[in-house]
Design an enzyme around this catalytic site. Structure first.
Site, PDB file in Angstrom:
ATOM      1  N   ASP A 143       0.832  -1.229  -0.081  1.00  0.00           N
ATOM      2  CA  ASP A 143       0.049  -0.053   0.063  1.00  0.00           C
ATOM      3  C   ASP A 143       1.027   1.292  -0.010  1.00  0.00           C
ATOM      4  OD1 ASP A 143      -2.318  -1.868   0.345  1.00  0.00           O
ATOM      5  OD2 ASP A 143      -2.018  -1.628   2.472  1.00  0.00           O
TER       6      ASP A 143
ATOM      7  N   ASP B  75       0.957  -0.549   9.630  1.00  0.00           N
ATOM      8  CA  ASP B  75       0.424  -0.598   8.421  1.00  0.00           C
ATOM      9  C   ASP B  75       0.949   0.631   7.739  1.00  0.00           C
ATOM     10  OD1 ASP B  75      -0.581  -3.052   9.028  1.00  0.00           O
ATOM     11  OD2 ASP B  75      -2.431  -2.736   7.550  1.00  0.00           O
TER      12      ASP B  75
HETATM   13  P1  ATP Z   1       2.024  -6.346   1.300  1.00  0.00           P
HETATM   14  O1  ATP Z   1       0.728  -7.114   0.926  1.00  0.00           O
HETATM   15  O2  ATP Z   1       2.934  -6.995   2.589  1.00  0.00           O
HETATM   16  O3  ATP Z   1       1.717  -4.961   1.684  1.00  0.00           O
HETATM   17  P2  ATP Z   1       2.971  -6.710  -1.210  1.00  0.00           P
HETATM   18  O4  ATP Z   1       3.192  -7.962  -1.441  1.00  0.00           O
HETATM   19  O5  ATP Z   1       1.842  -5.990  -1.955  1.00  0.00           O
HETATM   20  O6  ATP Z   1       3.204  -6.442   0.304  1.00  0.00           O
HETATM   21  P3  ATP Z   1       5.765  -6.131  -1.925  1.00  0.00           P
HETATM   22  O7  ATP Z   1       6.107  -6.362  -3.036  1.00  0.00           O
HETATM   23  O8  ATP Z   1       6.101  -7.019  -0.440  1.00  0.00           O
HETATM   24  O9  ATP Z   1       4.145  -5.614  -1.867  1.00  0.00           O
HETATM   25  O10 ATP Z   1       6.271  -4.645  -1.342  1.00  0.00           O
HETATM   26  C1  ATP Z   1       5.954  -3.396  -2.071  1.00  0.00           C
HETATM   27  C2  ATP Z   1       7.227  -2.855  -2.436  1.00  0.00           C
HETATM   28  O11 ATP Z   1       7.838  -2.235  -1.205  1.00  0.00           O
HETATM   29  C3  ATP Z   1       8.132  -3.392  -3.066  1.00  0.00           C
HETATM   30  O12 ATP Z   1       8.145  -3.406  -4.664  1.00  0.00           O
HETATM   31  C4  ATP Z   1       9.691  -2.691  -2.656  1.00  0.00           C
HETATM   32  O13 ATP Z   1       9.714  -1.569  -3.522  1.00  0.00           O
HETATM   33  C5  ATP Z   1       9.314  -2.356  -1.185  1.00  0.00           C
HETATM   34  N1  ATP Z   1       9.628  -3.501  -0.332  1.00  0.00           N
HETATM   35  C6  ATP Z   1       9.171  -4.833  -0.027  1.00  0.00           C
HETATM   36  N2  ATP Z   1      10.023  -5.453   0.660  1.00  0.00           N
HETATM   37  C7  ATP Z   1      11.165  -4.719   0.922  1.00  0.00           C
HETATM   38  C8  ATP Z   1      12.486  -4.794   1.636  1.00  0.00           C
HETATM   39  N3  ATP Z   1      12.512  -6.089   2.184  1.00  0.00           N
HETATM   40  N4  ATP Z   1      13.343  -3.986   1.669  1.00  0.00           N
HETATM   41  C9  ATP Z   1      13.101  -2.783   1.015  1.00  0.00           C
HETATM   42  N5  ATP Z   1      11.841  -2.532   0.378  1.00  0.00           N
HETATM   43  C10 ATP Z   1      11.091  -3.473   0.093  1.00  0.00           C
END
Ligand code: ATP
Length: 317
Positions: A259, A295
């Site tokens: 988000d 969050d």
């Molecule tokens: P969630 O459902 O937990 O909110 P998501 O699966 O929708 O997460 P992610 O791909 O995990 O989304 O994370 C979104 C963005 O946040 C990634 O594209 C990245 O830019 C950043 N991000 C996620 N994990 C990390 C990390 N370990 N270190 C730095 N940036 C991160």
């Protein structure tokens, strides 16, 4: 006029510090994918309207009070006297594993009506409508509300962002795929994790990422943005693709990264920034989320965006 209209269920969120069945104390806050995005955008200086529904109860008051305090416009929010505000419990079970328990069946958010969304649009058309794939999973009423929003956005020439945000606990992937595919022709910016992309792509698309992206672009989606967790993110357009690695941070809580990423991406889009700058802001706000507890609590203001570039151990006096 608001830059963004968004809606969906926001619940009261209770956070434990270990196995819930052992008791202990819980921190209390609020959580909802769309309101997380609303807060992220508001902190970055964009006027945002949230048009969700809460129950006529203390939990609902906490939701509204928190969003109001963050500067989110609640002029089209609904208080439903006939249903409670939803509840979620976060149970950090292992250092890298959190269980989430939902108590949201029959909640006010699951009864959000298309009429509420009509009222939200009637006041003034936003520049952008942001939806997630969670809302149609909540029940027929919120699904109809989201369908109505897509049609109203199309009629008013409002661009649409959809974050697929598939929740396997709420609905079956076949049904989710049906809905996401029916929505895809209305979408300008599609955001998904790489494993969620097949839900929006035509059923005939192949299993490779490229096979799924091309038909989505052919449908008229302008930007397909793929979140890759610690691998950063990639955006695909009709003219090519662009990748940004994740920012390097110490991860304290991965919840809310997606988000926060969406808020950063949409903020730069609303600033008319080019694709590289959109991805840069998105990976920055995503990194703020994983480096902060909660969050949405760690979402940066515009002035705070450069803080991630500070040397480790920096103290600002
Ligand atoms: P969630 O459902 O937990 O909110 P998501 O699966 O929708 O997460 P992610 O791909 O995990 O989304 O994370 C979104 C963005 O946040 C990634 O594209 C990245 O830019 C950043 N991000 C996620 N994990 C990390 C990390 N370990 N270190 C730095 N940036 C991160």
């Amino acid at each position: 006029m608001n830059d963004v209209l968004t809606f969906g269920e926001t619940m009261i969120a209770l956070r434990g510090s270990g196995p819930l069945k052992l008791g202990g104390s819980l921190d209390i806050s609020i959580a909802g994918a769309e309101s997380n995005v609303a807060i992220g955008l508001t902190r970055l200086g964009h006027p945002v309207r949230w048009a969700g529904a809460v129950g006529d109860d203390e939990a609902g008051q906490l939701v509204l009070r928190t969003l109001r305090a963050e500067g989110v416009d609640l002029g089209a929010a609904t208080v439903d006297p006939g249903a409670p505000t939803g509840l979620m419990l976060f149970e950090p079970r292992l250092p890298d594993l959190t269980r989430v328990h939902y108590y949201r069946a029959g909640s006010a958010g699951s009864r959000l009506s298309p009429e509420a969304i009509e009222r939200a649009f009637a006041a003034a058309s936003p520049r952008l409508l942001h939806l997630t794939g969670i809302t149609p999973a909540l029940g027929p009423a919120p699904r109809a509300a989201a369908d109505r929003a897509l049609r109203l956005a199309r009629e008013a020439g409002v661009q649409v962002c959809l974050d697929v945000n598939y929740r396997s606990r709420l609905w079956d992937s076949a049904v989710a795929g049906e809905v996401m595919r029916s929505w895809a022709p209305y979408v300008d910016v599609l955001i998904a994790s790489d494993d969620e992309l097949p839900l929006a792509a035509p059923a005939s698309a192949g299993s490779e990422l490229a096979d799924q992206v091309k038909p989505l672009l052919d449908l008229g989606i302008r930007e397909v943005v793929v979140k890759l967790g610690a691998g950063g993110a990639r955006v695909h357009t009709a003219t090519g693709e662009l990748h940004r690695p994740a920012r390097t941070v110490r991860v304290v809580d991965p919840v809310g990264a997606g988000d926060a990423f969406v808020a950063g991406y949409l903020s730069a889009l609303l600033d008319d920034a080019e694709l590289p700058a959109r991805l840069d802001r998105a990976v920055t706000t995503g990194a703020f989320a994983v480096a902060s507890h909660g969050d949405w609590e760690g979402a940066p203001t515009r002035a705070e965006l450069p803080l991630l570039s500070a040397e480790s151990g920096t103290v600002l006096r």
